[in-house]
Write an enzyme that holds these catalytic residues in place. Sequence first.
Site, PDB file in Angstrom:
ATOM      1  N   HIS A 186       0.826  -1.207   0.000  1.00 18.80           N
ATOM      2  CA  HIS A 186       0.000   0.000   0.000  1.00 18.80           C
ATOM      3  C   HIS A 186       0.866   1.265   0.000  1.00 18.80           C
ATOM      4  CE1 HIS A 186      -3.745  -2.214   1.753  1.00 18.80           C
ATOM      5  NE2 HIS A 186      -3.634  -2.333   0.452  1.00 18.80           N
ATOM      6  N   ASN A 435       1.529  -7.118 -11.715  1.00 18.53           N
ATOM      7  CA  ASN A 435       1.671  -7.348 -10.275  1.00 18.53           C
ATOM      8  C   ASN A 435       1.327  -8.787  -9.912  1.00 18.53           C
ATOM      9  OD1 ASN A 435       2.077  -4.611 -10.381  1.00 18.53           O
ATOM     10  ND2 ASN A 435       0.171  -4.067  -9.362  1.00 18.53           N
ATOM     11  N   CYS A 483      -1.239  -2.870 -17.718  1.00 17.70           N
ATOM     12  CA  CYS A 483      -1.802  -1.938 -16.746  1.00 17.70           C
ATOM     13  C   CYS A 483      -1.246  -2.174 -15.350  1.00 17.70           C
ATOM     14  CB  CYS A 483      -3.330  -2.025 -16.718  1.00 17.70           C
ATOM     15  SG  CYS A 483      -3.966  -3.610 -16.151  1.00 17.70           S
TER      16      CYS A 483
END
Length: 551
Positions: A186, A435, A483
Amino acid sequence: MTVLGGTPVVPGVGYGPAYVVPAGPRAAEPHDGPHHADAEASLAAYDLAAREVADGYLRRARAASGDAAAVLTASAGLARDPGLRHAVALDIRAGADPVAAVQAGVDRFVAVLADLGGSMAERVSDLRDVERRLVARLLGVPEPGLDLPDGPSVLVVDDLAPADAAGLDAKRVTALVLRRGGPTSHTAIVARQLAIPCVVGVAGVAAVADGTPLLVDGAAGTVQVAPDGQAARARAAADAARRAAVAGWSGPGRTADGHPVEILANVADGASARAAARAPVEGVGLLRTELGFLGRETEPTVAEQAAAYGEVLAAFPGRHVVLRTLDAGSDKPLAYAGPGGEHNPALGVRGLRLSSDDPGLLDRQLDAIAAAAAATGGEAWVMAPMVATVAEAEGFAARVHRRGLKAGIMVEVPSAALLAHRMLQVVDFLSIGTNDLAQYAMAADRSAADLAYLTDPWQPAVLQFVAITADAGLHARKPVGVCGEAAADPLLACVLVGMGVGSLSMAAAAVRPVGARLSTVTSQQCEDAAEAALSADDPQSARAAVRALLG
């Protein structure tokens, strides 16, 4: 001078004195908490504290945008989590005071998440932040927060709680060095949105004393301890000048010899879409639609969803917007969907798999997207996350096509990359999510600091999956984009274009650096860079080989 190494996250050079934040203590040492008349009064005090903490996160989310807003909204959901409340209620009714009950309940949840590993382990720091804030509310003291340095400094910290990460000020934090965390934590995600140079998983930085001068290179992943001051200031100034020059890039995306590359934005809501629309982008490559679902006890209605998607489509008239259907499960559980209590949620019912037992969940979302497109006249493309088989892709595409929309899938499961040529027989486009693709390809938790070297998007094996997918798109003459966070790396962007990727979608802060970098190289140089990266044995040699070619 000592040079420490870590995983590069946000490119850029930052210099300044270290502002070292010590590892945080427990929320409070065990003690006698506030006393109430009975268990129900204690539970009522907990419920009030949970509402106040959740409301605090949501207030910060409304003041933020994009990834920062999504992170804060998810933390609000943790504060109101019914499972945590149940655990706290059991201890209170067994005679514990609310503070002790909160600490015991969080401890149990932390143990479960740590055992599960994967993306779920990333929630431990979030839960500890919720615990600290709940205890503060129960004790009637201010909630904890990070005190930022007065002047420009390099922030050195184990990790940051979501509320602290979202409140970072790029004018006072010249660079960010994390002892723990991964490139998709995060804190890293928010730092990328704020364009703060960032390196994570830096071993040895714990020994750095407060005030020690540090030079951080967020592209190379290095931290120089006590460098020559004059030389360090010159490097930081040169980087600032480069960034100022980059800020003048106005698009459109293309290489030096005119090869077009779509530069797109990743957004999460109407506010972040309107901000991204001011950048030189050609549309949205990733709208994370789950923001409207997180932290809720009930599913948002079709009308609520349509209004939210309509805000994003309206921000990009004449430009297409790619909406990713609900990517929940794993580290983003929903109170009203999914099985819950999975042994390994990262490999469980998440993304498109949620619609297997509840097809209405997906159908209502597709109805909302179609309604938003019709109301705004926007061009909506829709893609599904966590697709593993051709049958899944075909079934999803059929439902999207029935509503007159373009259908695509995320390539984040290795099987989808290996079958990309067959996927493109049933869908209109592919979008590579680097990711999760790195996590699943390398069998490594993407949030684990000690495994960050494996989930580095420069890993040759990960790049091989990207190359396979891009090649399938070239042969099918259908769009293939990236993306994931890899698209925001200006050097890696050249490699991706050289493989045949046609669009790159990223946080708005990365648009100009990536676009400007591509404008300095030819398509042949990109192809040469791709070959060099694919031939390397590890991420470090891949980066070095590409830098040697492109400068």
